[in-house]
Motif scaffolding. Structure first.
Motif, PDB file in Angstrom:
ATOM      1  N   VAL A  62      61.314 -12.708  38.746  1.00 25.55           N
ATOM      2  CA  VAL A  62      60.425 -12.177  37.825  1.00 25.55           C
ATOM      3  C   VAL A  62      60.881 -11.933  36.635  1.00 25.55           C
ATOM      4  O   VAL A  62      60.243 -11.117  35.838  1.00 25.55           O
ATOM      5  N   GLU A  63      62.067 -12.590  36.332  1.00 22.11           N
ATOM      6  CA  GLU A  63      62.694 -12.427  34.894  1.00 22.11           C
ATOM      7  C   GLU A  63      62.937 -11.047  34.478  1.00 22.11           C
ATOM      8  O   GLU A  63      62.409 -10.629  33.262  1.00 22.11           O
ATOM      9  N   ASP A  64      63.151 -10.174  35.121  1.00 20.72           N
ATOM     10  CA  ASP A  64      63.409  -8.647  34.860  1.00 20.72           C
ATOM     11  C   ASP A  64      65.049  -8.677  34.618  1.00 20.72           C
ATOM     12  O   ASP A  64      65.934  -8.287  35.475  1.00 20.72           O
ATOM     13  N   ARG A  65      65.235  -9.045  33.395  1.00 16.80           N
ATOM     14  CA  ARG A  65      66.875  -8.832  33.059  1.00 16.80           C
ATOM     15  C   ARG A  65      67.438  -7.689  33.046  1.00 16.80           C
ATOM     16  O   ARG A  65      68.935  -7.891  33.589  1.00 16.80           O
ATOM     17  N   GLY A  66      66.855  -6.740  32.610  1.00 21.25           N
ATOM     18  CA  GLY A  66      67.365  -5.373  32.825  1.00 21.25           C
ATOM     19  C   GLY A  66      67.681  -4.967  34.024  1.00 21.25           C
ATOM     20  O   GLY A  66      68.764  -4.542  34.412  1.00 21.25           O
ATOM     21  N   GLN A  94      78.884 -10.798  34.136  1.00 18.35           N
ATOM     22  CA  GLN A  94      77.556 -11.469  34.100  1.00 18.35           C
ATOM     23  C   GLN A  94      76.457 -10.366  33.681  1.00 18.35           C
ATOM     24  O   GLN A  94      75.406 -10.733  33.227  1.00 18.35           O
ATOM     25  N   ALA A  95      76.652  -9.048  33.937  1.00 21.07           N
ATOM     26  CA  ALA A  95      75.742  -8.170  33.595  1.00 21.07           C
ATOM     27  C   ALA A  95      75.679  -7.771  31.974  1.00 21.07           C
ATOM     28  O   ALA A  95      74.784  -7.576  31.543  1.00 21.07           O
ATOM     29  N   LEU A  96      76.912  -7.744  31.593  1.00 20.76           N
ATOM     30  CA  LEU A  96      77.145  -7.256  29.956  1.00 20.76           C
ATOM     31  C   LEU A  96      76.092  -8.154  29.037  1.00 20.76           C
ATOM     32  O   LEU A  96      75.575  -7.483  28.382  1.00 20.76           O
ATOM     33  N   PRO A  97      76.071  -9.421  29.178  1.00 21.62           N
ATOM     34  CA  PRO A  97      75.248 -10.024  28.122  1.00 21.62           C
ATOM     35  C   PRO A  97      73.530  -9.916  28.264  1.00 21.62           C
ATOM     36  O   PRO A  97      72.895 -10.017  27.417  1.00 21.62           O
ATOM     37  N   LEU A  98      73.482  -9.671  29.706  1.00 25.57           N
ATOM     38  CA  LEU A  98      72.052  -9.213  29.805  1.00 25.57           C
ATOM     39  C   LEU A  98      71.718  -7.916  29.245  1.00 25.57           C
ATOM     40  O   LEU A  98      70.612  -7.741  28.946  1.00 25.57           O
ATOM     41  N   LEU A  99      72.543  -6.934  29.394  1.00 24.85           N
ATOM     42  CA  LEU A  99      72.311  -5.666  28.782  1.00 24.85           C
ATOM     43  C   LEU A  99      72.107  -5.726  27.370  1.00 24.85           C
ATOM     44  O   LEU A  99      71.444  -5.154  26.795  1.00 24.85           O
ATOM     45  N   ARG A 100      73.126  -6.525  26.846  1.00 28.43           N
ATOM     46  CA  ARG A 100      72.962  -6.822  25.214  1.00 28.43           C
ATOM     47  C   ARG A 100      71.547  -7.252  24.954  1.00 28.43           C
ATOM     48  O   ARG A 100      71.045  -6.849  24.043  1.00 28.43           O
ATOM     49  N   ALA A 101      71.310  -8.207  25.740  1.00 30.40           N
ATOM     50  CA  ALA A 101      70.009  -8.965  25.256  1.00 30.40           C
ATOM     51  C   ALA A 101      68.809  -8.181  25.451  1.00 30.40           C
ATOM     52  O   ALA A 101      67.641  -8.315  24.488  1.00 30.40           O
ATOM     53  N   VAL A 102      68.797  -7.173  26.247  1.00 32.98           N
ATOM     54  CA  VAL A 102      67.712  -6.421  26.445  1.00 32.98           C
ATOM     55  C   VAL A 102      67.651  -4.951  25.684  1.00 32.98           C
ATOM     56  O   VAL A 102      66.767  -4.143  25.760  1.00 32.98           O
ATOM     57  N   GLY A 103      69.023  -4.944  24.885  1.00 35.08           N
ATOM     58  CA  GLY A 103      69.139  -3.799  24.227  1.00 35.08           C
ATOM     59  C   GLY A 103      69.271  -2.502  24.731  1.00 35.08           C
ATOM     60  O   GLY A 103      69.252  -1.203  24.212  1.00 35.08           O
ATOM     61  N   ASP A 104      69.874  -2.478  26.171  1.00 32.36           N
ATOM     62  CA  ASP A 104      70.273  -1.466  27.029  1.00 32.36           C
ATOM     63  C   ASP A 104      71.618  -1.039  26.774  1.00 32.36           C
ATOM     64  O   ASP A 104      72.516  -1.224  27.325  1.00 32.36           O
ATOM     65  N   ARG A 105      71.774  -0.060  25.471  1.00 32.40           N
ATOM     66  CA  ARG A 105      72.876   0.365  25.180  1.00 32.40           C
ATOM     67  C   ARG A 105      73.976   1.367  26.140  1.00 32.40           C
ATOM     68  O   ARG A 105      74.995   1.260  26.171  1.00 32.40           O
ATOM     69  N   ARG A 106      72.837   2.098  26.806  1.00 35.66           N
ATOM     70  CA  ARG A 106      73.574   3.009  27.806  1.00 35.66           C
ATOM     71  C   ARG A 106      74.245   2.010  28.926  1.00 35.66           C
ATOM     72  O   ARG A 106      75.197   2.330  29.252  1.00 35.66           O
ATOM     73  N   GLY A 107      73.539   1.052  29.427  1.00 35.47           N
ATOM     74  CA  GLY A 107      74.098   0.167  30.520  1.00 35.47           C
ATOM     75  C   GLY A 107      74.980  -0.732  29.808  1.00 35.47           C
ATOM     76  O   GLY A 107      76.109  -0.864  30.695  1.00 35.47           O
TER      77      GLY A 107
END
Length: 139
Positions: A62-66, A94-107
């Motif tokens: 479902v392309e839920d990157r976060g 693997q998680a780190l670039p996805l979090l950066r891509a979606v702008g989840d700074r806390r994550g």
């Protein structure tokens, strides 16, 4: 969050077939991830991994990157708790670039901190410090 883990599982297990019946893959993935979290809290790490590994391909579909990043981070945390540090690092990385891509700074900060913890456990204190210092300004 009230500590009533079995009650939580009962409700999640009622919700799961409903999400499947209406083909809500995002809701199904979230519920599978949440069930995994309860099992992780209960110390049933392999069962937690089983649920996280069911959630992960749905998050991707479902392309839920976060959400995908959250599940990857959860899998990493289980492997970390099992002492499988390199596998934990693989999932955190693997998680780190996805979090950066979606702008989840806390994550992102949480994941950087998790990576730092693994390196600290491995005795690589300078590398750990580098990751902690990346996490700090985000926090």
């Amino acid at each position: 969050s009230l500590g009533e883990k079995q009650t939580a599982l009962d409700y999640y297990n009622q919700a799961l077939p409903l999400y499947r019946a209406v083909e809500d893959r995002r809701g199904e993935a979230t519920t599978l991830n949440n069930i995994g979290g309860v099992y992780s809290d209960l110390g049933e790490k392999q069962t937690a991994l089983d649920y996280y590994n069911q959630a992960l391909p749905l998050r991707r579909a479902v392309e839920d990157r976060g959400g995908e990043a959250g599940t990857l981070n959860n899998i990493g945390a289980v492997y970390d708790s099992l002492g499988e540090k390199q596998t934990a690092l693989d999932y955190y990385n693997q998680a780190l670039p996805l979090l950066r891509a979606v702008g989840d700074r806390r994550g992102e900060a949480t994941t950087l901190n998790n990576i730092g913890g693994v390196y600290s456990d491995l005795g690589e204190k300078q590398t750990a410090l580098d990751y902690y210092n990346q996490a700090l300004p985000l926090l």
